[in-house]
Design a protein around this motif. Structure first.
Motif, PDB file in Angstrom:
ATOM      1  N   VAL A  10    -108.580 -10.918 -56.335  1.00 31.51           N
ATOM      2  CA  VAL A  10    -107.184 -10.645 -56.632  1.00 31.51           C
ATOM      3  C   VAL A  10    -106.367 -10.397 -55.364  1.00 31.51           C
ATOM      4  N   LEU A  11    -106.901  -9.679 -54.420  1.00 28.96           N
ATOM      5  CA  LEU A  11    -106.158  -9.320 -53.218  1.00 28.96           C
ATOM      6  C   LEU A  11    -105.760 -10.525 -52.365  1.00 28.96           C
ATOM      7  N   PRO A  12    -106.628 -11.497 -52.097  1.00 29.29           N
ATOM      8  CA  PRO A  12    -106.179 -12.667 -51.335  1.00 29.29           C
ATOM      9  C   PRO A  12    -105.106 -13.476 -52.058  1.00 29.29           C
ATOM     10  N   PHE A  13    -105.229 -13.596 -53.369  1.00 28.54           N
ATOM     11  CA  PHE A  13    -104.215 -14.307 -54.143  1.00 28.54           C
ATOM     12  C   PHE A  13    -102.874 -13.584 -54.073  1.00 28.54           C
ATOM     13  N   THR A  14    -102.884 -12.274 -54.193  1.00 30.66           N
ATOM     14  CA  THR A  14    -101.661 -11.485 -54.112  1.00 30.66           C
ATOM     15  C   THR A  14    -101.031 -11.594 -52.731  1.00 30.66           C
ATOM     16  N   ALA A  15    -101.832 -11.579 -51.696  1.00 34.58           N
ATOM     17  CA  ALA A  15    -101.308 -11.720 -50.336  1.00 34.58           C
ATOM     18  C   ALA A  15    -100.681 -13.091 -50.135  1.00 34.58           C
ATOM     19  N   MET A  16    -101.289 -14.126 -50.682  1.00 35.42           N
ATOM     20  CA  MET A  16    -100.744 -15.475 -50.563  1.00 35.42           C
ATOM     21  C   MET A  16     -99.414 -15.590 -51.289  1.00 35.42           C
ATOM     22  N   VAL A  17     -99.325 -15.039 -52.485  1.00 31.49           N
ATOM     23  CA  VAL A  17     -98.081 -15.083 -53.257  1.00 31.49           C
ATOM     24  C   VAL A  17     -96.985 -14.296 -52.540  1.00 31.49           C
ATOM     25  N   ALA A  18     -97.320 -13.128 -52.002  1.00 31.76           N
ATOM     26  CA  ALA A  18     -96.336 -12.330 -51.266  1.00 31.76           C
ATOM     27  C   ALA A  18     -95.857 -13.066 -50.021  1.00 31.76           C
ATOM     28  N   SER A  19     -96.757 -13.759 -49.356  1.00 33.69           N
ATOM     29  CA  SER A  19     -96.383 -14.530 -48.172  1.00 33.69           C
ATOM     30  C   SER A  19     -95.429 -15.660 -48.536  1.00 33.69           C
ATOM     31  N   GLU A  20     -95.694 -16.350 -49.606  1.00 32.77           N
ATOM     32  CA  GLU A  20     -94.810 -17.443 -50.035  1.00 32.77           C
ATOM     33  C   GLU A  20     -93.448 -16.923 -50.492  1.00 32.77           C
ATOM     34  N   ILE A  21     -93.421 -15.785 -51.158  1.00 33.92           N
ATOM     35  CA  ILE A  21     -92.143 -15.192 -51.571  1.00 33.92           C
ATOM     36  C   ILE A  21     -91.332 -14.805 -50.345  1.00 33.92           C
ATOM     37  N   GLY A  22     -91.993 -14.235 -49.348  1.00 30.31           N
ATOM     38  CA  GLY A  22     -91.297 -13.897 -48.106  1.00 30.31           C
ATOM     39  C   GLY A  22     -90.770 -15.126 -47.393  1.00 30.31           C
ATOM     40  N   ASN A  23     -91.544 -16.192 -47.385  1.00 22.56           N
ATOM     41  CA  ASN A  23     -91.125 -17.432 -46.734  1.00 22.56           C
ATOM     42  C   ASN A  23     -89.920 -18.043 -47.438  1.00 22.56           C
ATOM     43  N   VAL A  24     -89.938 -18.074 -48.744  1.00 30.42           N
ATOM     44  CA  VAL A  24     -88.801 -18.618 -49.499  1.00 30.42           C
ATOM     45  C   VAL A  24     -87.567 -17.743 -49.306  1.00 30.42           C
ATOM     46  N   GLY A  25     -87.747 -16.430 -49.317  1.00 26.39           N
ATOM     47  CA  GLY A  25     -86.617 -15.531 -49.095  1.00 26.39           C
ATOM     48  C   GLY A  25     -86.012 -15.711 -47.714  1.00 26.39           C
ATOM     49  N   LEU A  26     -86.850 -15.919 -46.724  1.00 23.18           N
ATOM     50  CA  LEU A  26     -86.362 -16.147 -45.368  1.00 23.18           C
ATOM     51  C   LEU A  26     -85.615 -17.465 -45.268  1.00 23.18           C
ATOM     52  N   GLN A  27     -86.063 -18.486 -45.960  1.00 20.04           N
ATOM     53  CA  GLN A  27     -85.366 -19.772 -45.947  1.00 20.04           C
ATOM     54  C   GLN A  27     -83.993 -19.663 -46.609  1.00 20.04           C
ATOM     55  N   VAL A  28     -83.915 -18.904 -47.689  1.00 15.63           N
ATOM     56  CA  VAL A  28     -82.632 -18.710 -48.368  1.00 15.63           C
ATOM     57  C   VAL A  28     -81.671 -17.930 -47.476  1.00 15.63           C
TER      58      VAL A  28
END
Length: 87
Positions: A10-28
């Motif tokens: 669960v922890l690696p999946f959660t870290a990956m999702v959080a990383s992608e959310i941060g990346n999308v937020g930064l692009q916006v």
């Protein structure tokens, strides 16, 4: 047993999702800032400053004294190869 499942699956999946959310937020944020006239270099400077302010306290909070293995030639050569391929 449940703790091992959480750390391994669960922890690696959660870290990956959080990383992608941060990346999308930064692009916006980048798109919104540059459309209003902010310089690219100023935005990058602000981004790095905010990341430093967020990550620097984690250095002191999560201070673990693990002994790192010594760097060997094959490991350094693989890092160099990945850097060249990535460039």
């Amino acid at each position: 047993m449940a703790r091992r499942y959480c750390c391994n699956d669960v922890l690696p999946f959660t870290a990956m999702v959080a990383s992608e959310i941060g990346n999308v937020g930064l692009q916006v944020l980048f798109k919104a800032a540059t459309s209003k006239g902010m310089s690219y270099y100023v935005f990058i400077t602000y981004t790095y400053a905010m990341a430093s302010l967020v990550l620097l306290p984690l250095l002191f909070i999560l201070n673990c004294r693990a002994v790192l293995p010594p760097l060997k030639f094959h490991f350094i050569s693989r890092m160099l190869l990945l850097g060249v391929i990535g460039y």
